[in-house]
Design a protein around this motif. Structure first.
Motif, mmCIF file in Angstrom:
data_model
loop_
_atom_site.group_PDB
_atom_site.id
_atom_site.type_symbol
_atom_site.label_atom_id
_atom_site.label_comp_id
_atom_site.label_asym_id
_atom_site.label_seq_id
_atom_site.Cartn_x
_atom_site.Cartn_y
_atom_site.Cartn_z
ATOM 1 N N GLU A 1 0.837 -1.200 0.000
ATOM 2 C CA GLU A 1 0.000 0.000 0.000
ATOM 3 C C GLU A 1 0.870 1.249 0.000
ATOM 4 O OE1 GLU A 1 -3.052 2.500 -0.242
ATOM 5 O OE2 GLU A 1 -3.324 0.322 -0.269
ATOM 6 N N TRP A 2 2.016 1.181 0.671
ATOM 7 C CA TRP A 2 2.933 2.320 0.661
ATOM 8 C C TRP A 2 3.500 2.542 -0.737
ATOM 9 C CZ3 TRP A 2 5.400 0.154 5.693
ATOM 10 C CH2 TRP A 2 4.657 0.598 6.793
ATOM 11 N N LEU A 3 3.747 1.472 -1.467
ATOM 12 C CA LEU A 3 4.195 1.615 -2.852
ATOM 13 C C LEU A 3 3.105 2.250 -3.699
ATOM 14 C CD1 LEU A 3 6.036 1.145 -5.282
ATOM 15 C CD2 LEU A 3 5.222 -1.221 -5.360
ATOM 16 N N ALA A 4 1.867 1.814 -3.537
ATOM 17 C CA ALA A 4 0.761 2.383 -4.303
ATOM 18 C C ALA A 4 0.606 3.880 -4.008
ATOM 19 C CB ALA A 4 -0.536 1.644 -3.978
ATOM 20 N N ARG A 5 0.773 4.258 -2.759
ATOM 21 C CA ARG A 5 0.647 5.672 -2.397
ATOM 22 C C ARG A 5 1.801 6.491 -2.970
ATOM 23 N NH1 ARG A 5 -1.156 5.294 4.028
ATOM 24 N NH2 ARG A 5 -3.060 4.078 3.674
ATOM 25 N N ALA A 6 3.026 5.925 -2.920
ATOM 26 C CA ALA A 6 4.167 6.641 -3.497
ATOM 27 C C ALA A 6 3.947 6.867 -4.991
ATOM 28 C CB ALA A 6 5.453 5.853 -3.266
ATOM 29 N N ALA A 7 3.357 5.884 -5.672
ATOM 30 C CA ALA A 7 3.070 6.029 -7.105
ATOM 31 C C ALA A 7 2.021 7.098 -7.351
ATOM 32 C CB ALA A 7 2.611 4.690 -7.674
ATOM 33 N N GLN A 8 1.086 7.252 -6.436
ATOM 34 C CA GLN A 8 0.081 8.320 -6.546
ATOM 35 C C GLN A 8 0.699 9.690 -6.327
ATOM 36 O OE1 GLN A 8 -2.811 7.144 -3.568
ATOM 37 N NE2 GLN A 8 -4.248 6.419 -5.126
ATOM 38 N N HIS A 9 1.547 9.793 -5.306
ATOM 39 C CA HIS A 9 2.083 11.100 -4.905
ATOM 40 C C HIS A 9 3.195 11.575 -5.833
ATOM 41 C CE1 HIS A 9 0.706 9.977 -0.555
ATOM 42 N NE2 HIS A 9 -0.302 10.333 -1.332
ATOM 43 N N THR A 10 4.097 10.667 -6.209
ATOM 44 C CA THR A 10 5.253 11.051 -7.037
ATOM 45 C C THR A 10 5.429 10.033 -8.158
ATOM 46 O OG1 THR A 10 6.727 9.879 -5.502
ATOM 47 C CG2 THR A 10 6.441 12.258 -5.167
ATOM 48 N N PRO A 11 4.500 9.966 -9.105
ATOM 49 C CA PRO A 11 4.549 8.916 -10.133
ATOM 50 C C PRO A 11 5.795 8.961 -10.990
ATOM 51 C CG PRO A 11 2.921 10.596 -10.701
ATOM 52 C CD PRO A 11 3.332 10.860 -9.290
ATOM 53 N N GLU A 12 6.353 10.137 -11.219
ATOM 54 C CA GLU A 12 7.506 10.253 -12.119
ATOM 55 C C GLU A 12 8.839 10.197 -11.383
ATOM 56 O OE1 GLU A 12 6.895 13.785 -14.352
ATOM 57 O OE2 GLU A 12 5.131 13.018 -15.409
ATOM 58 N N ALA A 13 8.808 10.023 -10.062
ATOM 59 C CA ALA A 13 10.059 9.955 -9.301
ATOM 60 C C ALA A 13 10.802 8.666 -9.628
ATOM 61 C CB ALA A 13 9.757 10.015 -7.803
ATOM 62 N N PRO A 14 12.130 8.710 -9.796
ATOM 63 C CA PRO A 14 12.897 7.488 -10.065
ATOM 64 C C PRO A 14 12.700 6.480 -8.930
ATOM 65 C CG PRO A 14 14.248 9.449 -10.393
ATOM 66 C CD PRO A 14 12.991 9.904 -9.722
#
Length: 519
Positions: free
Chosen positions: A5-18
């Motif tokens: 779930e933390w990965l899914a949230r990181a993808a929502q918040h900063t999708p283009e971050a390396p």
């Protein structure tokens, strides 16, 4: 909380971050990382019919695919069974059978031997998939699953096999709550993590380095695999300035090699912000030199598989401090209790001991395991009234700093990896030329310790170290094989017939000039 779930949230918040890097090359951003994970998770259900709670093993060397597999397992509500890639295929097969594993993801160069070991064990219920590889690529491309599976505090998500004194590993059951508490405590007691930071995985992802990925996913940081896939001091020192703000988990032997490399090259570790060291004793002289050469980049942790990375911590400030009147004693310690646990020292009758009194270290708290997989007897012996008996001997000072003085289990720590003598002794005793065997650790400049064996030959048998080497290599991992053999007419024992390993250590210290017999 499901770590996926933390990965899914990181993808929502900063999708283009390396997100995933091979060396300095970006393989996937967070949107891509999360999408791959969701596809693999869906394929676990559709292609392999894996329902929540089933075990999926990872027998892989370090690779970005490892992290994709790990988070996909969690996304699907499955249980990750990480297996040290240095283990012998027969040892890996035993773990797969004990855990009732339905699928194992194996590095291509490990898959063939593992497949043979599965056949030999008649383990037909476990499917094998090479990763990375074309089949794994197809899993990535599967239509993504929905949101990560819901988890509660006691949901089992990580089944880590740690060797035991019986010679067979035990499965440590870690829950979603254990992993979450470990992550939160890291931010409080070990180090901060920012989205611009890089976790560099030079230590095996099957162990603490893999668990430390959680806090970096939570913060949307970068995850880099060295091009070598492992630990190379020169490579790390060259990569770090290009990656910047690098976090690294390292065994003390790795720290020693990094410091030697930095001194030789004139580097001070530029680009490395934090090296968390643990997994074995660190000589005080070595860490003093490390800070002198590389600066205040070091934090020490003490933990076990049963309470991963989370018993005590010695902060960056404490490691670098040379002003406190007792800084030497503190630097020889493993720090103070981390925020999520209680730590105490008890005597033989489990009475609480005071400052300076040596006894067994016990810990309780949110990071302590659920128990051992299908082993209630071992769980009862280790978990006592909510306290985890570590088997380590030590003492607390008046300020709460814990110093370890010995190991009640005769564990050998080589290169940060735990090696248990009885497992090797049992293998040696299977050879017809061996009547008695005892294994101890010998100090080693690079690895901390190495395995040596004392042998009493069977009557009429000739002593052939080459034959013993071949015998061991057919049954256990290469790193566990004795590096030297010594013969004795009889092994020293006490009145109860117990082999006196303290006497063997004395003999080794007095007569180890020739290094022992080797093939």
């Amino acid at each position: 909380m499901n770590p996926a779930e933390w990965l899914a949230r990181a993808a929502q918040h900063t999708p283009e971050a390396p997100a995933l890097l091979q060396g300095t090359a970006v393989i996937a951003d967070y949107a891509g990382f999360a999408q791959r994970v969701a596809g693999i998770a869906a394929a676990f259900a559709d292609a392999f019919q894996l329902a929540a709670g089933k075990r999926v093993a990872i027998f892989m060397k370090n690779d970005a695919a490892y992290l994709e597999a790990l988070y996909a397992i969690w996304h699907a509500g499955l249980v990750a069974v990480p297996i040290n890639a240095k283990l012998h295929p027969r040892e890996a097969a035993w773990i797969l059978q004990d855990a009732d594993t339905r699928l194992v993801l194996a590095s291509p160069d490990l898959a063939s031997d593992l497949k043979a070991a599965l056949r030999d064990a008649d383990l037909t219920s476990c499917q094998l998939l090479e990763a990375p590889g074309p089949a794994f690529d197809r899993l990535r491309e599967h239509a993504p699953a929905g949101p990560p599976a819901p988890m509660v505090r006691d949901t089992l998500i990580w089944l880590f096999y740690t060797s035991g004194t019986t010679g067979r590993p035990k499965g440590v059951m870690l829950s979603a709550g254990n992993i979450a508490a470990m992550a939160y405590t890291y931010f409080i007691d070990v180090d901060a993590v920012h989205g611009t930071d890089t976790a560099l995985y030079a230590a095996p992802l099957s162990h603490g380095a893999g668990l430390y990925s959680v806090m970096h996913v939570l913060r949307g940081a970068r995850h880099a695999i060295p091009p070598s896939g492992g630990f190379d001091a020169a490579e790390i020192l060259a990569l770090a300035p290009q990656l910047c703000d690098v976090h690294l988990f390292a065994a003390p032997t790795m720290v020693r090699r990094l410091v030697d490399g930095a001194r030789a090259s004139g580097s001070s570790g530029e680009g490395i912000r934090t090296i968390v060291y643990g997994g074995g004793p660190m000589y005080r002289a070595d860490i003093v030199e490390a800070v002198a050469v590389m600066g205040p980049r070091f934090v020490q942790i003490y933990g076990q598989g049963e309470s991963p990375m989370t018993i005590t911590a010695l902060s960056r400030a404490a490691v670098a401090d040379r002003e406190h009147p007792r800084w030497r004693e503190r630097l020889a310690s493993v720090g103070r209790a981390q925020s999520c646990v209680d730590v105490r020292v008890v005597g033989e009758n489990r009475q609480l001991l005071g400052p300076g009194e040596t006894g067994e270290v016990e810990v309780r708290g949110a990071t302590v395991m659920l128990g051992y997989w299908q082993n209630p007897g071992a769980t009862a012996r280790t978990m006592r009234d909510g306290w985890l008996a570590t088997g380590d001997l030590g003492f607390l000072d008046a300020d709460g700093f814990l110093t370890l003085v010995d190991r009640s289990k005769d564990m050998i720590i080589s290169g940060g990896t735990n090696i248990y003598p009885r497992e090797i002794e049992e293998v040696l005793l299977e050879h017809p030329s061996v009547h008695e065997a005892a294994v101890i650790g010998r100090p080693h400049a690079d690895w901390g310790e190495e395995v040596v064996a004392f042998i009493t030959p069977a009557a009429g048998a000739s002593f052939d170290p080459g034959a013993l080497d071949r015998h061991c290599l057919e049954r256990i991992a290469r790193f566990k094989r004795p590096k030297a053999y010594f013969t004795l007419g009889r092994l020293p024992k006490n009145n109860y017939g117990k082999i006196l390993k303290t006497e063997l250590r004395r003999i080794l210290a007095e007569h180890d000039g020739d290094g022992g017999s080797r093939s």
